[in-house]
Scaffold this motif. Structure first.
Motif, PDB file in Angstrom:
ATOM      1  N   VAL A 134       1.218  -1.035   0.013  1.00  0.00           N
ATOM      2  CA  VAL A 134      -0.208  -0.232  -0.246  1.00  0.00           C
ATOM      3  C   VAL A 134       0.334   0.926  -0.230  1.00  0.00           C
ATOM      4  N   HIS A 135       0.792   1.953  -1.092  1.00  0.00           N
ATOM      5  CA  HIS A 135       1.534   3.232  -0.714  1.00  0.00           C
ATOM      6  C   HIS A 135       0.038   4.605  -0.447  1.00  0.00           C
ATOM      7  N   GLY A 136       0.357   4.912   0.545  1.00  0.00           N
ATOM      8  CA  GLY A 136      -0.785   5.812   1.018  1.00  0.00           C
ATOM      9  C   GLY A 136       0.038   7.039   1.585  1.00  0.00           C
ATOM     10  N   GLN A 137      -0.287   7.866   0.607  1.00  0.00           N
ATOM     11  CA  GLN A 137       0.687   9.229   1.024  1.00  0.00           C
ATOM     12  C   GLN A 137      -0.009   9.963   1.671  1.00  0.00           C
ATOM     13  N   THR A 138      -1.337   9.735   2.188  1.00  0.00           N
ATOM     14  CA  THR A 138      -2.473  10.731   2.570  1.00  0.00           C
ATOM     15  C   THR A 138      -1.636  10.354   3.997  1.00  0.00           C
ATOM     16  N   ILE A 139      -1.461   9.382   4.248  1.00  0.00           N
ATOM     17  CA  ILE A 139      -1.394   8.450   5.770  1.00  0.00           C
ATOM     18  C   ILE A 139      -0.447   7.976   5.924  1.00  0.00           C
ATOM     19  N   GLY A 140       0.488   8.396   5.943  1.00  0.00           N
ATOM     20  CA  GLY A 140       2.270   8.551   5.946  1.00  0.00           C
ATOM     21  C   GLY A 140       2.086   7.195   6.150  1.00  0.00           C
ATOM     22  N   TRP A 141       1.733   6.603   4.703  1.00  0.00           N
ATOM     23  CA  TRP A 141       2.022   4.870   4.506  1.00  0.00           C
ATOM     24  C   TRP A 141       2.903   5.475   3.223  1.00  0.00           C
ATOM     25  N   ASP A 142       4.253   4.827   3.576  1.00  0.00           N
ATOM     26  CA  ASP A 142       5.217   4.353   2.537  1.00  0.00           C
ATOM     27  C   ASP A 142       5.620   2.757   2.006  1.00  0.00           C
ATOM     28  N   ALA A 143       4.999   2.155   1.063  1.00  0.00           N
ATOM     29  CA  ALA A 143       4.878   1.203   0.368  1.00  0.00           C
ATOM     30  C   ALA A 143       5.651  -0.053   1.176  1.00  0.00           C
ATOM     31  N   VAL A 144       3.659   0.540   2.261  1.00  0.00           N
ATOM     32  CA  VAL A 144       3.394  -0.942   3.194  1.00  0.00           C
ATOM     33  C   VAL A 144       3.033  -2.102   3.333  1.00  0.00           C
ATOM     34  N   PRO A 145       4.037  -3.681   3.003  1.00  0.00           N
ATOM     35  CA  PRO A 145       3.564  -4.754   2.552  1.00  0.00           C
ATOM     36  C   PRO A 145       2.272  -5.675   4.066  1.00  0.00           C
ATOM     37  N   LEU A 146       1.343  -4.477   3.392  1.00  0.00           N
ATOM     38  CA  LEU A 146      -0.028  -5.036   4.626  1.00  0.00           C
ATOM     39  C   LEU A 146      -0.084  -6.515   4.180  1.00  0.00           C
ATOM     40  N   GLU A 147      -0.181  -7.118   2.938  1.00  0.00           N
ATOM     41  CA  GLU A 147      -0.845  -8.907   3.048  1.00  0.00           C
ATOM     42  C   GLU A 147       0.621  -9.350   3.426  1.00  0.00           C
ATOM     43  N   SER A 148       1.948  -9.913   3.302  1.00  0.00           N
ATOM     44  CA  SER A 148       2.878  -9.300   4.660  1.00  0.00           C
ATOM     45  C   SER A 148       2.699  -9.852   5.963  1.00  0.00           C
ATOM     46  N   LEU A 149       1.998  -8.517   6.325  1.00  0.00           N
ATOM     47  CA  LEU A 149       2.319  -8.558   8.010  1.00  0.00           C
ATOM     48  C   LEU A 149       0.371  -8.781   8.019  1.00  0.00           C
ATOM     49  N   LEU A 150      -0.071  -8.906   7.365  1.00  0.00           N
ATOM     50  CA  LEU A 150      -1.631  -9.372   7.772  1.00  0.00           C
ATOM     51  C   LEU A 150      -1.251 -11.378   7.526  1.00  0.00           C
ATOM     52  N   ARG A 151      -0.400 -11.455   6.570  1.00  0.00           N
ATOM     53  CA  ARG A 151      -0.129 -12.817   6.926  1.00  0.00           C
ATOM     54  C   ARG A 151       0.655 -14.010   7.655  1.00  0.00           C
ATOM     55  N   SER A 152       1.577 -12.868   8.897  1.00  0.00           N
ATOM     56  CA  SER A 152       2.400 -13.457   9.549  1.00  0.00           C
ATOM     57  C   SER A 152       1.604 -12.853  10.848  1.00  0.00           C
ATOM     58  N   THR A 153       0.868 -12.225  10.833  1.00  0.00           N
ATOM     59  CA  THR A 153      -0.083 -11.359  12.405  1.00  0.00           C
ATOM     60  C   THR A 153      -0.833 -12.138  11.993  1.00  0.00           C
ATOM     61  N   CYS A 154      -2.296 -12.687  11.333  1.00  0.00           N
ATOM     62  CA  CYS A 154      -3.181 -13.433  11.549  1.00  0.00           C
ATOM     63  C   CYS A 154      -3.879 -14.554  11.908  1.00  0.00           C
ATOM     64  N   GLY A 155      -2.735 -15.312  11.344  1.00  0.00           N
ATOM     65  CA  GLY A 155      -2.850 -16.721  11.918  1.00  0.00           C
ATOM     66  C   GLY A 155      -3.748 -17.215  11.053  1.00  0.00           C
ATOM     67  N   LEU A 156      -4.152 -16.914  10.192  1.00  0.00           N
ATOM     68  CA  LEU A 156      -4.859 -17.775   8.631  1.00  0.00           C
ATOM     69  C   LEU A 156      -4.646 -18.981   8.335  1.00  0.00           C
ATOM     70  N   PRO A 157      -4.757 -19.661   7.920  1.00  0.00           N
ATOM     71  CA  PRO A 157      -4.508 -20.717   6.898  1.00  0.00           C
ATOM     72  C   PRO A 157      -4.084 -20.109   5.188  1.00  0.00           C
ATOM     73  N   ASP A 158      -2.556 -20.684   5.231  1.00  0.00           N
ATOM     74  CA  ASP A 158      -2.278 -20.136   4.475  1.00  0.00           C
ATOM     75  C   ASP A 158      -3.273 -20.105   2.547  1.00  0.00           C
ATOM     76  N   SER A 159      -4.260 -21.518   3.088  1.00  0.00           N
ATOM     77  CA  SER A 159      -5.257 -21.380   1.271  1.00  0.00           C
ATOM     78  C   SER A 159      -5.918 -19.953   1.578  1.00  0.00           C
ATOM     79  N   VAL A 160      -6.051 -19.402   2.682  1.00  0.00           N
ATOM     80  CA  VAL A 160      -7.179 -18.428   2.474  1.00  0.00           C
ATOM     81  C   VAL A 160      -6.453 -17.166   1.981  1.00  0.00           C
ATOM     82  N   PRO A 161      -6.809 -16.813   0.925  1.00  0.00           N
ATOM     83  CA  PRO A 161      -6.565 -15.694   0.377  1.00  0.00           C
ATOM     84  C   PRO A 161      -6.577 -14.074   0.502  1.00  0.00           C
TER      85      PRO A 161
END
Length: 419
Positions: free
Chosen positions: A167-194
């Motif tokens: 995510v490139h969210g210039q107005t909210i101060g996010w510069d190339a935030v790897p949101l999907e990777s962060l969620l995959r490593s944090t949320c604990g959902l199975p890898d099969s869930v896209p």
């Protein structure tokens, strides 16, 4: 075996399943007899596809209907409990998480306010993680049964093979935030869930085009007003919609400083944050210690008070000027894309629209070219403040349909990219 046009028998079978599922979803319950003309498939193909979908638990019987002189026909519908999706709106004032069944009936929701930390990435990721856990626990839905998690966010979303959605969210101060990777490593959902992460304006557009005021339109622009401003363009070439950074269109050279850092953006004249700031700067008195939604409600009430109560001239002047800027901004969309419909949504858009829509229409017509302006309908969205969340849930649902309702046929790699 490949067909002459390069499609395999498997592709054709999947396409037939998709056609039947979508027709039942939007127009069901329907009988097998009705599905033939509605999908263009032969009666034999309909029988085979329906048998498969019933065996997979995706379609079920829904009563009967009398036929002309023959036996009653069995009606079919999509089975609501055959799949679940999570839709998430990373909004300006809160993170909203909702769990839906396959027919987009809400089963549970969780909300986390964004108070003092703003768009701190760790805070947002934590809210998403906790919200997902809460709605799953409330309903006892097994995580592996999820068709996917859809998320609407502010900013531009780039999909990369290494990190998934960034995510490139210039107005909210996010510069190339790897949101999907962060969620995959944090949320604990199975890898099969896209995960399906996209701009919030696009998820709003998805919802309005599927279930709201955009149904039936071939070309439309759905605009979102919240703290800032965004839009989603839907055309025959881009049926799933494409987000456009309409809020950062320059409407005034050397104008007000926008949240993105540039001068004169529409966002700086029509977003809720900017409206409240302008009210305060010009002598108004927004309520202290409240969130933007409450402050904007107070501003609208001050500008358009009940009969017998004095009008706040500052609030009224700011909102009336904003209506002209919005109308001028819409005229650019009209001239560029010549849409059939322009729909206004988002929590701020719905608040302001009831008061400002007549003026916005008038200004849009006056600034746009006459021919496309005479053919566009400008109106409010129909789905209310939950539209972004509903649209986010549509992202995995649309993908599921595109694969014929087959869970193991998504063809996705580790980060949700098409293989």
């Amino acid at each position: 075996m490949a067909a002459r046009n390069g499609r395999t028998v498997r592709d054709l079978r999947r396409g037939n399943r998709t056609a039947v599922l979508q027709r039942l979803y939007f127009d069901g319950p329907m009988s097998r007899f009705e599905l033939g003309p509605a999908t263009g498939l032969s009666s034999g193909s309909i029988s085979n596809v329906v048998a498969e979908l019933v065996a997979d638990g995706l379609v079920e019987e829904a009563g009967t209907v009398e036929s002309d002189g023959g036996r009653p026909r069995t009606l079919l519908r999509v089975t609501p409990a055959s799949g679940h999706m999570i839709g998430i709106d990373v909004g300006e004032t809160r993170v909203r998480v909702e769990l839906f069944d396959l027919t987009l009936t809400e089963l549970a929701r969780a909300e986390r306010p964004l108070e003092h930390h703003g768009y701190d990435v760790e805070i947002i990721v934590g809210h998403i993680r906790d919200g997902i856990a809460e709605v799953l626990a409330e309903t006892d839905v097994a995580p592996e049964r999820l068709l996917g998690v859809g998320i609407g966010v502010p900013g531009i979303v780039a999909h990369t093979p290494e990190q998934g959605a960034v995510v490139h969210g210039q107005t909210i101060g996010w510069d190339a935030v790897p949101l999907e990777s962060l969620l995959r490593s944090t949320c604990g959902l199975p890898d099969s869930v896209p995960y399906f992460i996209d701009n919030g304006a696009r998820t709003l557009g998805q919802a309005e085009m599927w279930f709201g005021a955009g149904r039936g339109a071939r070309t439309a622009v759905v605009v979102l007003f919240g703290s800032g401003v965004g839009a989603c363009l839907v055309t025959e070439e881009v049926e799933q919609g494409r987000s456009v950074e309409w809020g950062h269109l320059t409407v005034r050279v050397r104008g007000r400083r926008c949240r993105c850092g540039a001068l004169g953006c529409l966002d700086a004249y029509a977003g809720a944050e900017a409206l409240i700031d302008r009210w305060r700067e010009e002598g108004g008195r927004p309520p202290e210690g409240t969130d933007e939604e409450t402050a904007l409600t107070a501003m609208v009430a001050a500008a358009y008070p009940p009969e017998g109560t004095g009008t706040d001239p500052v609030a009224l002047a700011v909102l009336e000027e904003a209506a002209e800027y919005v109308g001028a901004g819409l005229s650019d969309l009209i001239n560029l894309f010549q849409p059939e419909r322009i729909l206004i949504g988002g929590w701020a858009g719905l608040q302001l629209g009831t008061r400002l829509l007549p003026a916005v229409r008038r200004y849009a017509a006056s600034y746009a070219l006459r021919h496309p302006a005479e053919r566009v309908c400008i109106d409010l969205g129909k789905l209310g403040p939950d539209a972004v969340t509903v649209g986010a849930a549509i992202l995995p649902l649309a993908d599921f349909f595109a694969h014929g309702g087959q869970r193991d046929a998504h063809g996705r790699g580790r980060h949700g990219e098409r293989a």
